[in-house]
Motif scaffolding. Structure first.
Motif, PDB file in Angstrom:
ATOM      1  N   GLY A   1       0.994  -1.109  -0.032  1.00 50.88           N
ATOM      2  CA  GLY A   1       0.093  -0.083  -0.187  1.00 50.88           C
ATOM      3  C   GLY A   1       1.068   1.211   0.063  1.00 50.88           C
ATOM      4  O   GLY A   1       0.651   2.089  -0.668  1.00 50.88           O
ATOM      5  N   ALA A   2       2.112   1.285   0.702  1.00 52.17           N
ATOM      6  CA  ALA A   2       2.743   2.419   0.784  1.00 52.17           C
ATOM      7  C   ALA A   2       3.632   2.541  -0.741  1.00 52.17           C
ATOM      8  O   ALA A   2       3.569   3.652  -1.033  1.00 52.17           O
ATOM      9  N   VAL A   3       3.959   1.371  -1.242  1.00 52.21           N
ATOM     10  CA  VAL A   3       4.597   1.218  -2.373  1.00 52.21           C
ATOM     11  C   VAL A   3       3.539   2.208  -3.492  1.00 52.21           C
ATOM     12  O   VAL A   3       4.078   2.833  -4.405  1.00 52.21           O
ATOM     13  N   LEU A   4       2.203   1.712  -3.522  1.00 49.56           N
ATOM     14  CA  LEU A   4       1.278   2.269  -4.409  1.00 49.56           C
ATOM     15  C   LEU A   4       1.231   3.652  -4.509  1.00 49.56           C
ATOM     16  O   LEU A   4       0.956   4.400  -5.233  1.00 49.56           O
ATOM     17  N   ALA A   5       1.072   4.126  -3.242  1.00 49.28           N
ATOM     18  CA  ALA A   5       0.985   5.723  -2.914  1.00 49.28           C
ATOM     19  C   ALA A   5       2.430   6.374  -3.623  1.00 49.28           C
ATOM     20  O   ALA A   5       2.281   7.355  -4.270  1.00 49.28           O
ATOM     21  N   ALA A   6       3.418   5.950  -3.067  1.00 47.78           N
ATOM     22  CA  ALA A   6       4.831   6.324  -3.718  1.00 47.78           C
ATOM     23  C   ALA A   6       4.899   6.164  -5.422  1.00 47.78           C
ATOM     24  O   ALA A   6       5.201   7.344  -6.093  1.00 47.78           O
ATOM     25  N   VAL A   7       4.669   5.186  -5.889  1.00 46.03           N
ATOM     26  CA  VAL A   7       4.810   4.936  -7.438  1.00 46.03           C
ATOM     27  C   VAL A   7       3.602   5.685  -8.411  1.00 46.03           C
ATOM     28  O   VAL A   7       3.836   6.266  -9.155  1.00 46.03           O
ATOM     29  N   LEU A   8       2.623   6.011  -7.710  1.00 41.62           N
ATOM     30  CA  LEU A   8       1.752   7.007  -8.329  1.00 41.62           C
ATOM     31  C   LEU A   8       2.174   8.379  -8.448  1.00 41.62           C
ATOM     32  O   LEU A   8       2.106   8.796  -9.254  1.00 41.62           O
ATOM     33  N   VAL A   9       2.736   8.835  -7.362  1.00 39.12           N
ATOM     34  CA  VAL A   9       3.088  10.246  -7.433  1.00 39.12           C
ATOM     35  C   VAL A   9       4.593  10.293  -8.161  1.00 39.12           C
ATOM     36  O   VAL A   9       4.510  11.279  -8.869  1.00 39.12           O
ATOM     37  N   SER A  10       5.049   9.322  -8.280  1.00 43.26           N
ATOM     38  CA  SER A  10       6.411   9.216  -8.958  1.00 43.26           C
ATOM     39  C   SER A  10       6.292   9.356 -10.382  1.00 43.26           C
ATOM     40  O   SER A  10       6.730  10.156 -11.447  1.00 43.26           O
ATOM     41  N   SER A  11       5.170   8.282 -10.950  1.00 44.42           N
ATOM     42  CA  SER A  11       4.831   8.321 -12.229  1.00 44.42           C
ATOM     43  C   SER A  11       4.217   9.334 -13.059  1.00 44.42           C
ATOM     44  O   SER A  11       4.477   9.759 -14.027  1.00 44.42           O
ATOM     45  N   THR A  12       3.221   9.965 -12.029  1.00 47.82           N
ATOM     46  CA  THR A  12       2.608  11.185 -12.466  1.00 47.82           C
ATOM     47  C   THR A  12       3.652  12.440 -12.604  1.00 47.82           C
ATOM     48  O   THR A  12       3.626  13.232 -13.704  1.00 47.82           O
ATOM     49  N   ILE A  13       4.548  12.546 -11.947  1.00 48.43           N
ATOM     50  CA  ILE A  13       5.557  13.638 -11.877  1.00 48.43           C
ATOM     51  C   ILE A  13       6.500  13.344 -13.122  1.00 48.43           C
ATOM     52  O   ILE A  13       6.827  14.347 -14.145  1.00 48.43           O
ATOM     53  N   VAL A  14       6.843  12.280 -13.391  1.00 44.80           N
ATOM     54  CA  VAL A  14       7.958  12.050 -14.465  1.00 44.80           C
ATOM     55  C   VAL A  14       6.992  12.039 -15.817  1.00 44.80           C
ATOM     56  O   VAL A  14       7.494  12.874 -16.643  1.00 44.80           O
ATOM     57  N   ARG A  15       5.715  11.626 -15.809  1.00 43.73           N
ATOM     58  CA  ARG A  15       4.845  11.790 -17.168  1.00 43.73           C
ATOM     59  C   ARG A  15       4.456  13.141 -17.428  1.00 43.73           C
ATOM     60  O   ARG A  15       4.819  13.769 -18.625  1.00 43.73           O
ATOM     61  N   GLU A  16       4.341  13.886 -16.690  1.00 40.90           N
ATOM     62  CA  GLU A  16       4.112  15.356 -16.689  1.00 40.90           C
ATOM     63  C   GLU A  16       5.306  16.334 -16.882  1.00 40.90           C
ATOM     64  O   GLU A  16       5.267  17.273 -17.818  1.00 40.90           O
ATOM     65  N   ALA A  17       6.388  16.108 -16.190  1.00 39.25           N
ATOM     66  CA  ALA A  17       7.552  16.794 -16.384  1.00 39.25           C
ATOM     67  C   ALA A  17       8.488  16.465 -17.241  1.00 39.25           C
ATOM     68  O   ALA A  17       9.532  17.208 -17.857  1.00 39.25           O
ATOM     69  N   PHE A  18       8.619  14.998 -17.697  1.00 41.20           N
ATOM     70  CA  PHE A  18       9.570  14.514 -18.731  1.00 41.20           C
ATOM     71  C   PHE A  18       8.978  13.969 -19.646  1.00 41.20           C
ATOM     72  O   PHE A  18       9.304  13.990 -20.833  1.00 41.20           O
ATOM     73  N   GLY A  19       7.841  13.128 -19.473  1.00 42.91           N
ATOM     74  CA  GLY A  19       7.064  12.619 -20.410  1.00 42.91           C
ATOM     75  C   GLY A  19       7.611  11.074 -21.324  1.00 42.91           C
ATOM     76  O   GLY A  19       7.101  10.474 -22.267  1.00 42.91           O
ATOM     77  N   TYR A  20       8.908  10.664 -20.482  1.00 43.92           N
ATOM     78  CA  TYR A  20       9.404   9.308 -21.160  1.00 43.92           C
ATOM     79  C   TYR A  20       9.713   8.463 -20.213  1.00 43.92           C
ATOM     80  O   TYR A  20      10.274   8.869 -19.054  1.00 43.92           O
ATOM     81  N   SER A  21       9.963   7.164 -20.427  1.00 43.06           N
ATOM     82  CA  SER A  21      10.506   6.169 -19.831  1.00 43.06           C
ATOM     83  C   SER A  21      11.964   6.181 -20.257  1.00 43.06           C
ATOM     84  O   SER A  21      12.312   6.763 -21.319  1.00 43.06           O
ATOM     85  N   PHE A  22      12.687   5.430 -19.664  1.00 44.74           N
ATOM     86  CA  PHE A  22      14.174   5.231 -20.172  1.00 44.74           C
ATOM     87  C   PHE A  22      14.294   4.696 -21.687  1.00 44.74           C
ATOM     88  O   PHE A  22      15.068   5.291 -22.619  1.00 44.74           O
TER      89      PHE A  22
END
Length: 556
Positions: free
Chosen positions: A379-400
């Motif tokens: 559950g803690a992981v879910l909270a963190a990964v949603l925040v992480s993926s959202t920021i990367v998607r909006e600020a960067f837009g790419y995976s490696f």
């Protein structure tokens, strides 16, 4: 049934590739049986000379297979642009490069090789059965997911890897084949002695409601680190090319640069499997953890930037555990006691940084769940990964993987199928039966050759047969024109035109910019090839988009 067969094959290849790489490490670095390279306490300088030697071997392999002159396609690009079609030869080359890089100790993971051969098996089988585009894409996703599932002994993580990273969507038609392949791949790997990826990280502190906000902050930090890491790899890679180093020399130079980093700690070498388990199980001073974190970042950036082949999947998992330890330890140092459980923080950091780099939030959530069997930590992981993926998607837009494609000139940001967009070019859509007239014709002669109502427009060319604009027939018949004036004076869209290689999105953008209803398609010498109308282009785009959506959701 096909997916189960593909999954079994993908699992078998994953086991073989892992065994080859570990055998190379054991022989080259003189490791005890069963030991992991990144878990050994120290390595002498003489042994570390294997690193530049490995770079030279990799360069020789790439030269022998002409890999440096080929544009090789991985599973993500194959599904996004080529309808799931992959080259067996290219896949074997990529796999060989990755095994050599990892086997000689470079700071890269084998996940790219696993996924490549898993996808290639699926592509070969799918093409043999002449599957339609959507089904072939699903099967390629199933093959790559099965390969990852076999490597980690985690079928759910492998299945979500297929959905999120290779197929690009959760679809009803993909559910059964992906799950069947992931289960088959995991079963084959276990029968061959590969144990599930289990992390013994039992928490000593209950996860309370306010902890989720703290873990979300950790996810945001991991997002920033992930973006910086991906940009750094691209920056170093571009820098090595600006230095004009020969392709054969780049990996060898990278290997030399890895030696001082590895002398500091062998934990930076290879993917980091052994180091990850050691750092999760044993506490260490924050300064030591920070040193290892910086060293591992440097080793991964140098390895990939100087031409070693591999992925950042497992490296990001290892780096994430270090970030989690640093985060929890720093908070404890400020407050005076543990605010969050350090082992939970390591798990959360592991997943959040991996999501930032690789993508696939549910993939990482399932990996943690299957590795720990701890629902509270998940559950803690879910909270963190949603925040992480959202920021990367909006600020960067790419995976490696898509970032590397972007640096190469591609525009895709995920594995969603945009190949049909690339195939709808101006050259394929244009009408070739176009009325072409000389621009120096008089108005009277133009009216004689083009009666009112015969055509709505004519394309004009100059005396060298180069494009000179479009004249609308009713305009030429309007009152007030001098019959002896050249018709070229009425031409519109003289500069706005299309190239035959433009895809449909570029064509629509050109129509939007010019405001024209029709544009000519020209070759490199500005000679007229055909004509294209905006209404036809918009209609074709809507038809293909609807067709792609029907295939996506399995409608016949």
């Amino acid at each position: 049934m096909l997916a189960a067969v593909v999954g079994a094959g993908a699992g078998l290849f994953s086991v073989l590739q892992g065994a080859i790489a570990r055998t190379m490490q054991r022989v080259l670095f003189d490791l005890p049986l069963g030991a992991r390279l990144s878990a050994v306490p120290a390595l002498p300088m003489t042994v570390l000379l294997v690193l530049p030697m490995g770079g030279a071997v990799l360069a020789a392999f790439s030269w022998a297979t002409r890999a440096r002159t080929r544009r090789m396609v991985d599973a993500v690009e194959a599904n996004a642009l080529h309808g799931g079609r992959m080259s067996v030869r290219d896949s074997l080359i990529i796999s060989g490069q990755t095994i050599l890089s990892n086997g000689f100790g470079a700071s890269v993971g084998l996940e790219a090789a696993y996924a490549q051969l898993g996808g290639a098996v699926a592509s070969v089988v799918g093409n043999a059965f002449t599957l339609r585009r959507a089904d072939l894409r699903n099967l390629v996703g199933a093959g790559t997911g099965a390969a990852i599932a076999a490597a980690f002994g985690a079928p759910l993580a492998g299945a979500f890897y297929a959905f999120e990273i290779v197929i690009g969507a959760y679809t009803p038609t993909a559910l059964a084949p992906v799950i069947a392949a992931a289960l088959a791949g995991t079963l084959v790997a276990q029968q061959l002695g590969i144990h599930p990826y289990v992390i013994d990280a039992a928490s000593t502190m209950a996860t309370e409601s306010h902890h989720y906000l703290i873990y979300a902050a950790l996810g945001a930090i991991c997002a920033v680190i992930g973006i910086a890491l991906m940009r750094a790899v691209g920056f170093v890679e571009a820098g090595t090319r600006r230095l004009r180093l020969p392709d054969w020399a780049r990996p060898a130079v990278g290997g030399m640069l890895l030696i001082p980093i590895a002398l500091m700690s062998p934990q930076v070498l290879s993917a980091g499997h052994g180091a990850l388990h050691a750092d999760l199980a044993v506490g260490a001073p924050l300064l030591f953890i920070l040193t290892i974190f910086l060293a591992k970042c440097a080793a991964s950036i140098v390895s990939l930037g100087f031409g070693f082949r591999g992925g950042l999947f497992f490296a990001s998992l290892f780096l994430g555990t270090l970030v989690g330890h640093l985060f929890a330890g720093s908070m404890a140092a400020v407050v005076g006691h543990d605010v969050i459980d350090p082992r939970n923080a390591a798990l959360v950091g592991m997943a959040a940084l991996a999501v930032a780099v690789v993508g696939g939030p549910m993939t990482m959530v399932m990996l943690v769940l299957e590795a720990t069997h701890d629902f509270a930590a998940t559950g803690a992981v879910l909270a963190a990964v949603l925040v992480s993926s959202t920021i990367v998607r909006e600020a960067f837009g790419y995976s490696f993987s898509t970032w590397r494609l972007h640096l190469r000139g591609e525009t895709i940001k995920s594995a969603r199928d945009v190949g049909w967009v690339k195939t709808l070019t101006a050259g394929r859509m244009m009408r070739r039966e176009t009325k072409v007239m000389r621009a120096d014709l008089t108005m009277a002669e133009f009216r004689r050759q083009v009666p009112l109502g015969a055509t709505s427009r004519a394309v004009l060319v100059d005396d060298a047969a180069r494009y000179a604009g479009i004249v609308q027939t009713p305009t030429a018949y309007a009152e007030g024109h001098d019959p002896q004036a050249p018709v070229g004076g009425l031409a519109i869209n003289k500069e706005a035109a299309l190239a035959p290689a433009m895809d449909i999105t570029e064509v629509m953008a050109r129509f939007d910019a010019s405001g024209a209803d029709e544009l000519a398609v020209l070759d490199d010498d500005r000679r007229v090839l055909g004509l294209l109308s905006e209404s036809f282009v918009r209609r074709r785009y809507a038809e293909e988009l609807e067709k792609a959506q029907r295939e996506l959701f399995g409608e016949r």
